[in-house]
Motif scaffolding. Structure first.
Motif, mmCIF file in Angstrom:
data_model
loop_
_atom_site.group_PDB
_atom_site.id
_atom_site.type_symbol
_atom_site.label_atom_id
_atom_site.label_comp_id
_atom_site.label_asym_id
_atom_site.label_seq_id
_atom_site.Cartn_x
_atom_site.Cartn_y
_atom_site.Cartn_z
ATOM 1 N N ASN A 1 8.234 9.546 -16.195
ATOM 2 C CA ASN A 1 8.400 10.899 -17.279
ATOM 3 C C ASN A 1 7.308 11.267 -18.431
ATOM 4 N N SER A 2 6.528 9.899 -18.571
ATOM 5 C CA SER A 2 5.619 9.773 -19.730
ATOM 6 C C SER A 2 4.383 10.741 -19.714
ATOM 7 N N PHE A 3 3.231 10.818 -20.753
ATOM 8 C CA PHE A 3 2.533 12.025 -21.414
ATOM 9 C C PHE A 3 1.155 10.837 -20.967
ATOM 10 N N GLU A 4 0.461 10.797 -20.153
ATOM 11 C CA GLU A 4 -0.922 10.585 -19.788
ATOM 12 C C GLU A 4 -1.522 10.970 -21.353
ATOM 13 N N PRO A 5 -2.140 9.389 -22.107
ATOM 14 C CA PRO A 5 -3.219 9.977 -23.054
ATOM 15 C C PRO A 5 -3.058 10.807 -23.984
ATOM 16 N N GLY A 6 -4.139 11.844 -22.753
ATOM 17 C CA GLY A 6 -5.006 12.740 -22.909
ATOM 18 C C GLY A 6 -4.302 14.553 -22.749
ATOM 19 N N ASP A 7 -2.627 14.140 -22.247
ATOM 20 C CA ASP A 7 -2.088 15.099 -22.202
ATOM 21 C C ASP A 7 -0.970 15.618 -23.604
ATOM 22 N N ILE A 8 -0.985 17.147 -23.267
ATOM 23 C CA ILE A 8 -0.127 17.450 -24.421
ATOM 24 C C ILE A 8 0.740 17.988 -24.318
ATOM 25 N N PRO A 9 2.218 17.523 -24.498
ATOM 26 C CA PRO A 9 3.410 17.997 -23.650
ATOM 27 C C PRO A 9 3.307 19.961 -23.657
ATOM 28 N N ASP A 10 2.762 20.373 -24.344
ATOM 29 C CA ASP A 10 3.737 21.950 -24.700
ATOM 30 C C ASP A 10 2.444 22.694 -25.780
ATOM 31 N N ASP A 11 2.043 24.188 -25.119
ATOM 32 C CA ASP A 11 1.267 24.817 -25.902
ATOM 33 C C ASP A 11 1.667 25.485 -27.146
ATOM 34 N N ASP A 12 2.651 25.205 -27.612
ATOM 35 C CA ASP A 12 3.007 25.118 -29.027
ATOM 36 C C ASP A 12 2.209 23.975 -29.820
ATOM 37 N N TYR A 13 2.180 23.042 -29.509
ATOM 38 C CA TYR A 13 1.977 21.669 -30.375
ATOM 39 C C TYR A 13 0.788 22.034 -30.028
ATOM 40 N N LYS A 14 -0.020 23.029 -29.096
ATOM 41 C CA LYS A 14 -1.603 23.472 -28.961
ATOM 42 C C LYS A 14 -1.717 23.795 -30.381
ATOM 43 N N GLU A 15 -1.090 25.180 -30.727
ATOM 44 C CA GLU A 15 -1.159 25.861 -31.687
ATOM 45 C C GLU A 15 -0.681 26.002 -32.925
ATOM 46 N N GLU A 16 0.113 24.672 -33.115
ATOM 47 C CA GLU A 16 0.297 25.248 -33.793
ATOM 48 C C GLU A 16 -0.622 23.400 -35.752
ATOM 49 N N ARG A 17 -0.948 22.929 -34.064
ATOM 50 C CA ARG A 17 -2.418 21.367 -34.384
ATOM 51 C C ARG A 17 -4.026 22.518 -34.872
ATOM 52 N N ARG A 18 -4.078 23.944 -33.906
ATOM 53 C CA ARG A 18 -5.013 24.757 -34.332
ATOM 54 C C ARG A 18 -5.554 25.862 -35.524
ATOM 55 N N GLN A 19 -3.740 26.138 -35.681
ATOM 56 C CA GLN A 19 -3.014 26.870 -36.974
ATOM 57 C C GLN A 19 -3.305 26.009 -38.594
ATOM 58 N N ARG A 20 -3.108 24.393 -37.882
ATOM 59 C CA ARG A 20 -2.937 23.343 -39.055
ATOM 60 C C ARG A 20 -4.105 23.648 -39.244
ATOM 61 N N TRP A 21 -5.746 23.138 -38.376
ATOM 62 C CA TRP A 21 -7.150 22.876 -38.339
ATOM 63 C C TRP A 21 -7.533 23.745 -39.202
ATOM 64 N N ALA A 22 -7.335 25.333 -39.017
ATOM 65 C CA ALA A 22 -7.559 26.783 -39.889
ATOM 66 C C ALA A 22 -7.135 26.892 -41.479
ATOM 67 N N GLU A 23 -5.986 25.358 -41.319
ATOM 68 C CA GLU A 23 -6.244 26.786 -42.587
ATOM 69 C C GLU A 23 -6.772 25.319 -43.236
ATOM 70 N N GLU A 24 -6.585 23.679 -42.744
ATOM 71 C CA GLU A 24 -7.576 23.096 -43.661
ATOM 72 C C GLU A 24 -9.047 23.755 -43.554
ATOM 73 N N GLN A 25 -10.032 23.840 -42.739
ATOM 74 C CA GLN A 25 -10.953 24.505 -42.814
ATOM 75 C C GLN A 25 -10.834 25.707 -43.805
ATOM 76 N N LYS A 26 -9.670 26.190 -44.021
ATOM 77 C CA LYS A 26 -9.739 27.576 -45.233
ATOM 78 C C LYS A 26 -9.762 26.475 -46.772
ATOM 79 N N ARG A 27 -9.011 25.873 -46.944
ATOM 80 C CA ARG A 27 -8.843 25.436 -48.027
ATOM 81 C C ARG A 27 -10.319 24.802 -48.557
ATOM 82 N N LEU A 28 -10.698 23.037 -47.474
ATOM 83 C CA LEU A 28 -11.442 22.650 -47.775
ATOM 84 C C LEU A 28 -13.232 24.005 -48.403
ATOM 85 N N ASN A 29 -13.188 25.379 -47.518
ATOM 86 C CA ASN A 29 -14.630 26.283 -47.335
ATOM 87 C C ASN A 29 -13.960 26.540 -49.094
#
Length: 163
Positions: free
Chosen positions: A55-83
């Motif tokens: 049941n392990s994941f391949e290197p490119g796999d992401i376990p669920d969509d929540d993780y993607k959304e969390e990463r996207r939100q963190r990236w957006a917050e970091e971009q806002k802070r840098l701007n």
């Protein structure tokens, strides 16, 4: 072209590897080698290779969509802070350029430092200083005529008012 495809296919094949390792002791030295020892006793060493669970994941796999959304939100917050940070830096540079021009024309403005005010108007006739728990407050007095005075008010190192 066929040679390239053949080579890529060959390189992509994964073959299991069997290797035996022998531990040899000679003259108080321990050596590990792939062939049995020529002198003395040799012990075969078992090498443990952990297996990958099914049941392990391949290197490119992401376990669920929540993780993607969390990463996207963190990236957006970091971009806002840098701007915001780069905007503040640009604004401070523009402010300092404006102060340089004002110093050249012997003008002062709220927000200047003591050093900038002194470069612009010169040394004051008198300095009245008050020290409080909240900081140091200074009143710089400039003598412009026999009875005429101009005042600059500083809190710590920043010009906060003028008269």
């Amino acid at each position: 072209m066929i040679k390239i495809v053949f080579m890529l296919a060959l390189m992509s094949m994964v073959l299991p590897v069997n290797a035996e390792i022998y531990k040899c002791k000679t003259n108080d030295r321990v050596m590990y080698q792939s062939t049995p020892c020529t002198q003395g006793a040799s012990d075969e060493v078992d090498i443990y290779i952990p297996s990958v669970p099914d049941n392990s994941f391949e290197p490119g796999d992401i376990p669920d969509d929540d993780y993607k959304e969390e990463r996207r939100q963190r990236w957006a917050e970091e971009q806002k802070r840098l701007n915001e940070k780069s905007k503040a830096i640009r604004e401070e540079r523009l402010r300092q350029e404006r102060f340089k021009k004002m110093i050249w024309h012997h003008e002062v403005a709220i927000g200047m430092t003591k050093k900038q005010a002194e470069r612009s108007w010169g040394k004051p006739c008198d300095i009245n200083r008050s020290v409080y728990a909240s900081g140091v407050h200074e009143q710089w007095v400039y003598c412009t005529g026999k009875y005429d005075r101009q005042y600059l008010y500083f809190e710590d190192d920043e010009l906060t008012g003028m008269n």
